[in-house]
Every structure is written in C-alpha cells, then in structure tokens.
Design an enzyme around this catalytic site. Structure first.
Site, PDB file in Angstrom:
ATOM      1  N   GLU A 174     -63.856 -51.750  22.230  1.00 38.55           N
ATOM      2  CA  GLU A 174     -65.032 -52.303  22.907  1.00 38.55           C
ATOM      3  C   GLU A 174     -66.249 -51.428  22.636  1.00 38.55           C
ATOM      4  O   GLU A 174     -66.117 -50.285  22.194  1.00 38.55           O
ATOM      5  CB  GLU A 174     -64.776 -52.417  24.402  1.00 38.55           C
ATOM      6  CG  GLU A 174     -64.128 -51.188  24.985  1.00 38.55           C
ATOM      7  CD  GLU A 174     -63.614 -51.402  26.401  1.00 38.55           C
ATOM      8  OE1 GLU A 174     -64.456 -51.524  27.279  1.00 38.55           O
ATOM      9  OE2 GLU A 174     -62.388 -51.435  26.601  1.00 38.55           O
ATOM     10  N   LYS A 226     -69.264 -48.977  23.198  1.00 39.13           N
ATOM     11  CA  LYS A 226     -69.527 -47.877  24.125  1.00 39.13           C
ATOM     12  C   LYS A 226     -71.009 -47.911  24.474  1.00 39.13           C
ATOM     13  O   LYS A 226     -71.858 -47.480  23.697  1.00 39.13           O
ATOM     14  CB  LYS A 226     -69.149 -46.542  23.487  1.00 39.13           C
ATOM     15  CG  LYS A 226     -69.203 -45.399  24.467  1.00 39.13           C
ATOM     16  CD  LYS A 226     -68.621 -44.148  23.853  1.00 39.13           C
ATOM     17  CE  LYS A 226     -68.637 -42.990  24.838  1.00 39.13           C
ATOM     18  NZ  LYS A 226     -69.918 -42.734  25.449  1.00 39.13           N
ATOM     19  N   ASP A 244     -74.492 -47.120  26.083  1.00 35.71           N
ATOM     20  CA  ASP A 244     -75.145 -45.862  26.400  1.00 35.71           C
ATOM     21  C   ASP A 244     -75.841 -46.006  27.748  1.00 35.71           C
ATOM     22  O   ASP A 244     -77.036 -46.270  27.815  1.00 35.71           O
ATOM     23  CB  ASP A 244     -76.162 -45.547  25.299  1.00 35.71           C
ATOM     24  CG  ASP A 244     -76.363 -44.063  25.163  1.00 35.71           C
ATOM     25  OD1 ASP A 244     -75.654 -43.302  25.843  1.00 35.71           O
ATOM     26  OD2 ASP A 244     -77.245 -43.673  24.391  1.00 35.71           O
ATOM     27  N   TYR A 268     -65.737 -52.472  32.519  1.00 36.65           N
ATOM     28  CA  TYR A 268     -64.782 -52.230  31.444  1.00 36.65           C
ATOM     29  C   TYR A 268     -63.437 -51.699  31.923  1.00 36.65           C
ATOM     30  O   TYR A 268     -62.560 -51.446  31.109  1.00 36.65           O
ATOM     31  CB  TYR A 268     -65.359 -51.310  30.365  1.00 36.65           C
ATOM     32  CG  TYR A 268     -65.984 -50.021  30.847  1.00 36.65           C
ATOM     33  CD1 TYR A 268     -65.237 -49.023  31.443  1.00 36.65           C
ATOM     34  CD2 TYR A 268     -67.352 -49.806  30.673  1.00 36.65           C
ATOM     35  CE1 TYR A 268     -65.823 -47.854  31.878  1.00 36.65           C
ATOM     36  CE2 TYR A 268     -67.949 -48.630  31.094  1.00 36.65           C
ATOM     37  CZ  TYR A 268     -67.174 -47.653  31.704  1.00 36.65           C
ATOM     38  OH  TYR A 268     -67.750 -46.495  32.121  1.00 36.65           O
ATOM     39  N   LYS A 301     -67.428 -42.437  17.981  1.00 33.28           N
ATOM     40  CA  LYS A 301     -68.888 -42.434  18.012  1.00 33.28           C
ATOM     41  C   LYS A 301     -69.500 -42.691  16.636  1.00 33.28           C
ATOM     42  O   LYS A 301     -68.893 -42.397  15.610  1.00 33.28           O
ATOM     43  CB  LYS A 301     -69.382 -41.077  18.514  1.00 33.28           C
ATOM     44  CG  LYS A 301     -68.977 -40.793  19.943  1.00 33.28           C
ATOM     45  CD  LYS A 301     -70.163 -40.932  20.827  1.00 33.28           C
ATOM     46  CE  LYS A 301     -70.215 -39.962  21.911  1.00 33.28           C
ATOM     47  NZ  LYS A 301     -71.154 -39.068  22.196  1.00 33.28           N
ATOM     48  N   CYS A 325    -104.748 -27.148  -5.827  1.00 36.23           N
ATOM     49  CA  CYS A 325    -103.657 -28.099  -6.016  1.00 36.23           C
ATOM     50  C   CYS A 325    -102.463 -27.375  -6.654  1.00 36.23           C
ATOM     51  O   CYS A 325    -102.634 -26.697  -7.676  1.00 36.23           O
ATOM     52  CB  CYS A 325    -104.116 -29.243  -6.914  1.00 36.23           C
ATOM     53  SG  CYS A 325    -102.756 -30.319  -7.421  1.00 36.23           S
ATOM     54  N   CYS A 336    -102.138 -28.992 -10.486  1.00 39.48           N
ATOM     55  CA  CYS A 336    -103.118 -28.795 -11.561  1.00 39.48           C
ATOM     56  C   CYS A 336    -104.045 -27.603 -11.323  1.00 39.48           C
ATOM     57  O   CYS A 336    -104.829 -27.250 -12.200  1.00 39.48           O
ATOM     58  CB  CYS A 336    -103.932 -30.070 -11.765  1.00 39.48           C
ATOM     59  SG  CYS A 336    -105.043 -30.409 -10.384  1.00 39.48           S
ATOM     60  N   CYS A 348    -106.327 -33.221  -3.543  1.00 38.69           N
ATOM     61  CA  CYS A 348    -106.688 -32.773  -4.870  1.00 38.69           C
ATOM     62  C   CYS A 348    -107.610 -33.863  -5.409  1.00 38.69           C
ATOM     63  O   CYS A 348    -107.253 -35.037  -5.413  1.00 38.69           O
ATOM     64  CB  CYS A 348    -105.446 -32.657  -5.757  1.00 38.69           C
ATOM     65  SG  CYS A 348    -105.886 -32.432  -7.492  1.00 38.69           S
ATOM     66  N   CYS A 350    -105.208 -35.139 -12.463  1.00 42.38           N
ATOM     67  CA  CYS A 350    -104.073 -34.323 -12.004  1.00 42.38           C
ATOM     68  C   CYS A 350    -102.778 -35.048 -12.384  1.00 42.38           C
ATOM     69  O   CYS A 350    -102.589 -36.229 -12.052  1.00 42.38           O
ATOM     70  CB  CYS A 350    -104.141 -34.117 -10.499  1.00 42.38           C
ATOM     71  SG  CYS A 350    -102.686 -33.298  -9.846  1.00 42.38           S
TER      72      CYS A 350
HETATM   73  S1  IVH Z   1     -63.785 -46.272  29.128  1.00 40.94           S
HETATM   74  C1  IVH Z   1     -61.426 -42.594  30.607  1.00 40.94           C
HETATM   75  N1  IVH Z   1     -65.317 -48.056  28.045  1.00 40.94           N
HETATM   76  O1  IVH Z   1     -68.495 -43.559  28.028  1.00 40.94           O
HETATM   77  C2  IVH Z   1     -62.847 -42.957  30.614  1.00 40.94           C
HETATM   78  N2  IVH Z   1     -66.282 -46.010  28.750  1.00 40.94           N
HETATM   79  O2  IVH Z   1     -67.440 -40.981  27.136  1.00 40.94           O
HETATM   80  C3  IVH Z   1     -62.971 -44.426  30.744  1.00 40.94           C
HETATM   81  N3  IVH Z   1     -68.705 -45.886  28.381  1.00 40.94           N
HETATM   82  O3  IVH Z   1     -67.886 -42.166  31.197  1.00 40.94           O
HETATM   83  C4  IVH Z   1     -64.162 -44.886  30.086  1.00 40.94           C
HETATM   84  N4  IVH Z   1     -68.932 -47.894  27.526  1.00 40.94           N
HETATM   85  O4  IVH Z   1     -69.853 -43.837  30.904  1.00 40.94           O
HETATM   86  C5  IVH Z   1     -65.259 -46.830  28.586  1.00 40.94           C
HETATM   87  N5  IVH Z   1     -66.573 -49.749  27.119  1.00 40.94           N
HETATM   88  C6  IVH Z   1     -66.501 -48.537  27.652  1.00 40.94           C
HETATM   89  C7  IVH Z   1     -67.629 -47.724  27.809  1.00 40.94           C
HETATM   90  C8  IVH Z   1     -67.479 -46.451  28.355  1.00 40.94           C
HETATM   91  C9  IVH Z   1     -69.545 -46.793  27.886  1.00 40.94           C
HETATM   92  C10 IVH Z   1     -69.085 -44.547  28.835  1.00 40.94           C
HETATM   93  C11 IVH Z   1     -68.663 -44.226  30.249  1.00 40.94           C
HETATM   94  C12 IVH Z   1     -67.733 -43.067  30.136  1.00 40.94           C
HETATM   95  C13 IVH Z   1     -68.144 -42.456  28.845  1.00 40.94           C
HETATM   96  C14 IVH Z   1     -66.994 -41.696  28.236  1.00 40.94           C
END
Ligand code: IVH
Length: 677
Positions: free
Chosen positions: A114, A116, A118, A241, A327, A421, A424, A437, A442
């Site tokens: 899935e 991740k 931010d 999640y 990552k 320059c 040149c 220049c 040049c």
């Molecule tokens: S699973 C065991 N799923 O990433 C930890 N984390 O680096 C369970 N995060 O603290 C986290 N999207 O803030 C999980 N689809 C996702 C996520 C996710 C973002 C963040 C979350 C977590 C951090 C871990």
C-alpha cells in the site's frame, strides 16, 4: 581526518541534528527536509561506527523515545503503535525478505502493498460504535488525546455502520456485537492534500505569516493544536490502514476491505503481490505516478499478508518484522562544497557552479550543483568548505538549497566572481544580478550558441549533440551555426571515431531540418529575452523574417506580450552588422523558412488568451497550446484578469484557484474541444 577532527565533526553534527530533532518532533516544524536530516544522521552513524569509543549517551543515534506535548491528556495503549523499518532499494528489500524468510522456513510469503502516505499516524477507538478517543502516536505506548481535533475531519466516521457488504471471512455477528457493546480500534494516517496545502500557505502569506514547509508538518501541526477550530479550517483527510480489533480476519488485505465496508477511506491502489518482482514493479509503478497523486507519499508499505505469520515474525524494538517501509530514494542530501567554478553561458553570463563531495541522491551520483549567480551565493551565505543541503528534482542540474553554517570549517573561503572571463580572458561587466563576458567572439558563447541552435525547440537536429559540435568546432569545420549546413560527409568521415554510417546519419539529420518554421528560426537565433513563446508571438505578428528585421521599436512594442526591454533586445539584434551577415548566410546555405499560414477561419480565437491547468485527457498541454496558436489565440502560463479562459483538466493546480478568485471563466476540456473544432 585525524581523531581530533572526527571528534569535532561528531560534536558539530550532534548539535545540529538535535536542533532539528527539537524543531521536528516537538515544534512540528522543520527548516530542512527530512531527507537532509536523515543524511546528517547517516554521516554521524557512519563516524560512530568507525569510532565506537566516541559514542556518548546523548547522541541522537542512541535516542529511543519521543516526547508528549503539554496541554493534551495522555492516552495509554494496550497495543503500542509501532513504526516501520525502512529499505531504500530493491536490494535492501530482498535482504529484508531473506531475513524474515529464515524465521518462517518453508512458508510461502504473500504481500499486501500500500502507499505510504506522508502524514501523521493516529489511532481511533470506537466504543459501542461511537468515536470515543482519537490519539497521536506519541512514543507508541502513550499518545496525546486529540479527539476533539480529529472529530473535525470529515473522513473520520463519528459512528460506525456497515455501509457496504462485509468481506468474506469476516464474522458479521461479531462485528455487530462489537458495535453494540465492545471496543473497535482503527489506525491510519491524517494528511493534507497538495491542493489544500497550497491554499493554506497562500492564506499564511496573505496574512504576512510564516509559510509551512510541507503538507506533512502542516497536517501534524493542525492535529496537535489546542484549538479545534483551527484544525477544522485546515480541511484534513484521513486514510485508514490498520484494524487492531479481531473480527476473524486472517489477512491484512481483509482489514482494508472491512475498513472500506465500514465507510473509511482506504488506499485504492493497494495491491496483493506474490513475489519480489511483483512488489518491486508495484514500487516502481507508484514512484512513476507519485507526482500525479493528490497527496504526498514517501514510499510503499509492504505487509506480510498473513496475520498468523505476521504475529509469528514478532517485533524487534519498535518495529514489526512482518512489514517494511519500501521508501523512494531521497531527493535531498547533504554534501560539502569543495570548490566553486565558473561556466559561461550562451548570452555570456557567468554561472558559478559548486563542485561537491560526490553524494548519491535518489540513485544518481551528484558531483555538481548550480549556484545560479552571485546574489544567490550571497543569499545562501555560502563559502567554499561549507556543508550544504543539495536537492535534485527530475533531470535538471541539482540545486544548493541551504547552508549549515554550524558545520563550517575554520578555513572556509569566501568566493569572488572573476574579473575576467575564465574562457577568453576578456573583462567581465555587471548587468543586473548577472556578470557577463561581453566578448562576442568568446569561444564559450559561440559553443553555447551552437548547442542552442540545434536544440529541440530550435532546429531540432537530432544526433548533433554538444560533444559532436565541440569536435566540429575544434576541427574548424564550423565557425558559426550556418556552417552546420555546409558540412560534408567526406569531412566527417576523416575524423577518428566517425564511420561512414554515422557521418551519413548526421548529414541526413541536418538535411531533414533545412526547412524550418519561422518561429523555430527566430528562437534558434538566441536573441536575449526571446524564448519559444516570444518567438511564436513574433512569427504570428510579422509572418516573415524580413518584416521582423525591418521593424522599428514601435512596431515591436505593438506585438502582444512584448514589452520595452524585449523590444529593445530584438531591435538591437537585427541591427547588428554581424547578425545581418549571419542571417544572409543562413539563407545562402539553403535554409528555407516556412512562414506561418493563416487559413480562412483560423483567426477564430484571435485576441483570446488561454491558460491550461491540470492534465488534459485528449492531448498534451503543448499540443493544446499549439492548437490555440494555430487559431490565432494566445496561450499563456499565468492567469490574470486579461485571461479569457482557464481550461481545467484533472488535478488542476493553483491557477484554478486564481481564476476563481479573479472571476476568469473556467471551462472543461470538452468545452475547449468544442471551441477549437
Ligand atoms: S503501517 C507497524 N501503512 O508510516 C506500523 N503505515 O514508518 C504500522 N504510514 O507510523 C504502520 N502510510 O505514520 C502503515 N499505508 C500505511 C502507511 C503508514 C503511512 C506511516 C505511519 C507510520 C509510519 C511508519
């Protein structure tokens, strides 16, 4: 480095990292990117690994806990919120897999991958079906009670209900029982979309307040906020999640399905993968589309998709072995400025370039970064020897984003622009922020002019890149761009490393571009301040090179989008004796100019300016702009009161908001297609 130097470097790094740690974890604001901070930590860790006797208990590498903010009630958890181990490349991912496979020998591992996001992790506890407690992660075990704030997020249900059919294997009776009497815990990420972030920042700037660094920090700041009204105004989102409560699920993917059935927003791109190759190609795919997503992500979370195996794999410290954060490579890093050299561009402008200690940024080894001009060096307060933050975005030459002055060595050197320059030797003169220049002969300027002449938006001579041009220039085959059209196969073949075939290809490529549309010819001349857009404007207005060359200042000022400075620059260029000779030479060597044809009815969009935002489905933005031009209209990059239409595709950006504010007419792609039909 001597032992003393190592010790000094370690002390300086520790201080610097701790400063940013405080900003980030306690104040929810960070002056540098996380990637840059990571790279400082990385350097510290490496030095400490090489000199373990220099590790002290206060080192950031020895830190394990986070701090809770005062002002919020504390929430104690039965199941701590864990975090994830990071891997940054397919190799590191495979290592993780090999490591865990050894712990569950012979077991077939499947994965649920899935995005991740931010954002900011929170846990939600529903009692008897109602949202009772929402808490931040804190140190994992003890979080902060931010329920009032989370209640303002519309994506978080206040009451649980079965909205859609439950997934197979989930015990409906059990779910209903929990809704009636028990406790239900969901975890997920609070985040801010890119669009809302832009809006919030604009608001900040309008009020003269400090701008936020990124959506993540803004989301975090908005949740850990003592005033829920402010949280509400931030339009945060939530994606679920993780489901902690046992309702008979045996796979992580079922938790997602169940959460979706209960009305939570879940990751729609999440996918089951059954092999390393599957996971890696998902990761690559997501990396490609990441820019287009409405929110920031920093990788992919890979979970072992079998909850029994996940449990069996256990936890090390604060991270479960059964999941990993895969990552994306960081786009920022720290490095040290070894030297500053000076390049000379097409217009004679001297550009300072930083020579760096080579660093790997996002999989690319970076050795140089652009410093743009002297003003920028002064703005950054940069000296040779400084540790700096370097950023790479796409294919462009990396930028120095900031200097870390605390890490400056005693012998750091101030940089001065050369008085002559570097190519040149001609005296340099100052023109605004630029040092130039002014020697028209040049060699650096000549070469850059040649590169520009053959470039994609100019004559677009494929296969005639800078290296080959340099060679021809050095051999004396070409002295100016017109000579390109006089090149002969026999000349090229004599040169080392050129075969008959490659010589033939080059000549064919040149020949195929002898016929050139007027706007491309104008652009190729490299007139100061005349980019592609202005070249188009000129071509459309005058319709022939003779008319442009005879135009006086007033004629030029009358062209749409052309102001005083640009008009002057064009006028000067066409009245220079050498340039006149060059144009004549171009025609003599057989260049044929195609003047714009304006057929009947094609003035349909005359006087109307168009701005495009977001993605169009049926054509690229360049194609759309060229369509507008063909019909006599005027494509532009920014919205003003004079804009006639803003065409909004999918995921429109800030131009959309601006158009709304100014009351400019916003139309959809289908309306645009009707207009140009
Ligand atoms: S699973 C065991 N799923 O990433 C930890 N984390 O680096 C369970 N995060 O603290 C986290 N999207 O803030 C999980 N689809 C996702 C996520 C996710 C973002 C963040 C979350 C977590 C951090 C871990």
């Amino acid at each position: 480095m001597t032992k003393r130097e190592v010790k000094e470097r370690i002390e300086a790094l520790k201080k610097e990292i701790d400063k940013y740690r405080y900003q980030y974890h306690v104040l929810n604001k960070l002056d540098i990117s996380e990637a840059a901070l990571d790279s400082l930590k990385h350097e510290l860790k490496k030095l400490e690994d090489q000199h373990p006797d220099l590790i002290t208990p206060d080192s950031p590498t020895q830190r394990v806990a986070g701090e809770a903010l005062k002002g919020f009630k504390k929430v104690h958890r039965k199941n701590p919120m864990l975090s994830l181990e990071d891997v940054f490349s397919p190799e590191e991912f495979k290592d993780w897999l090999l490591r865990i496979q050894k712990l569950v020998p012979g077991k077939r591992l499947n994965f649920y991958c899935e995005l991740k996001i931010d954002g900011f992790a929170v846990s939600l506890i529903y009692k008897k079906g109602f949202l009772e407690t929402g808490a931040t992660r804190g140190d994992g075990k003890i979080g902060e009670d931010v329920t009032q704030n989370l209640r303002t997020i519309e994506a978080i249900p206040l009451k649980l209900a079965i909205e859609n059919e439950l997934p197979e294997g989930i015990n409906e009776k059990k779910v209903k029982e929990i809704f009636d009497k028990g406790e239900f815990e969901v975890r997920g990420e609070v985040f801010m979309t890119k669009k809302v972030f832009e809006k919030v920042n604009k608001e900040q700037s309008k009020r003269g307040l400090q701008m936020y660094a990124n959506p993540r920090n803004t989301a975090a700041g908005s949740v850990r906020q003592l005033n829920p009204k402010i949280t509400a105004s931030r339009e945060l989102s939530f994606l679920a999640y993780d489901l902690v409560t046992d309702v008979g699920q045996i796979k992580h993917s079922q938790e997602h399905e169940l959460l979706a059935a209960l009305g939570f927003k879940t990751d729609e791109l999440a996918k089951e993968c059954s092999s390393v190759e599957d996971v890696v190609s998902f990761w690559q795919h997501v990396q490609k589309i990441r820019e287009k997503l409405p929110y920031h992500i920093d990788g992919v979370v890979v979970n072992v998709n079998d909850n029994r195996l996940f449990e069996q794999l256990g936890v090390v410290g604060k991270t479960p072995r059964g999941a990993v954060a895969f990552k994306f490579p960081a786009e920022q890093s720290t490095s040290v400025i070894k030297d500053i050299i000076v390049g000379v561009g097409r217009t004679g402008t001297l550009t300072p370039i930083a020579i760096l200690d080579p660093v790997n940024i996002g999989g690319v080894i970076v050795k140089r970064a652009s410093l743009h001009n002297m003003d920028e060096i002064e703005r950054l307060g940069l000296k040779i020897g400084d540790t700096v933050i370097v950023e790479r975005a796409g294919d462009v030459i990396p930028d120095v984003v900031s200097v870390l002055p605390k890490l400056r060595p005693h012998n750091a050197k101030v940089f001065h622009m050369p008085k002559n320059c570097p190519i040149c030797g001609h005296a340099v003169s100052r023109d605004g922020v630029a040092y130039k220049c002014v020697n028209k002969n040049c060699p650096a300027i000549k070469r850059e002019g040649l590169y520009h002449f053959v470039s994609r938006s100019a004559f677009n001579i494929v296969g005639l890149g800078p290296k080959i041009l340099d060679r021809f220039y050095e051999e004396g085959f070409i002295k100016d761009a017109a000579d390109i059209f006089k090149l002969k196969e026999e000349d090229i073949v004599q040169l080392e490393r050129f075969g008959e075939k490659s010589a033939e290809n080059i000549i064919n490529s040149i020949r195929s571009r002898k016929k050139v549309p007027l706007e491309r010819l104008i652009y190729s001349l490299g007139i100061l301040h005349v980019g592609s857009e202005t070249a188009h404007d000129l071509a459309r207005h005058f319709k022939s090179i003779e008319k442009i060359s005879k135009a006086n200042l007033d004629d030029l000022r009358a062209v749409p989008n052309i102001g005083e400075i640009v008009a002057k620059s064009i006028h000067e260029w066409f009245n220079d004796v050498n340039n006149k000779k060059f144009l004549e030479k171009l025609l003599n060597v057989g260049v044929e100019i195609e003047n714009p044809k304006i057929s009947a009815g094609s003035e349909k969009l005359k006087g109307k300016s168009f701005v495009f935002t977001g993605e169009l489905e049926s054509m690229s933005r360049e194609e759309a702009e060229s369509k507008v031009r063909q019909l006599g209209g005027d494509p532009s990059g920014s919205v003003s009161k004079k804009t006639r239409y803003v065409v909004a595709g999918s995921n429109p950006g800030s131009k959309y908001e601006k158009a709304k504010k100014l009351g400019v007419k916003i139309i959809e792609e289908k309306d645009f297609l009707k207009l140009i039909k």
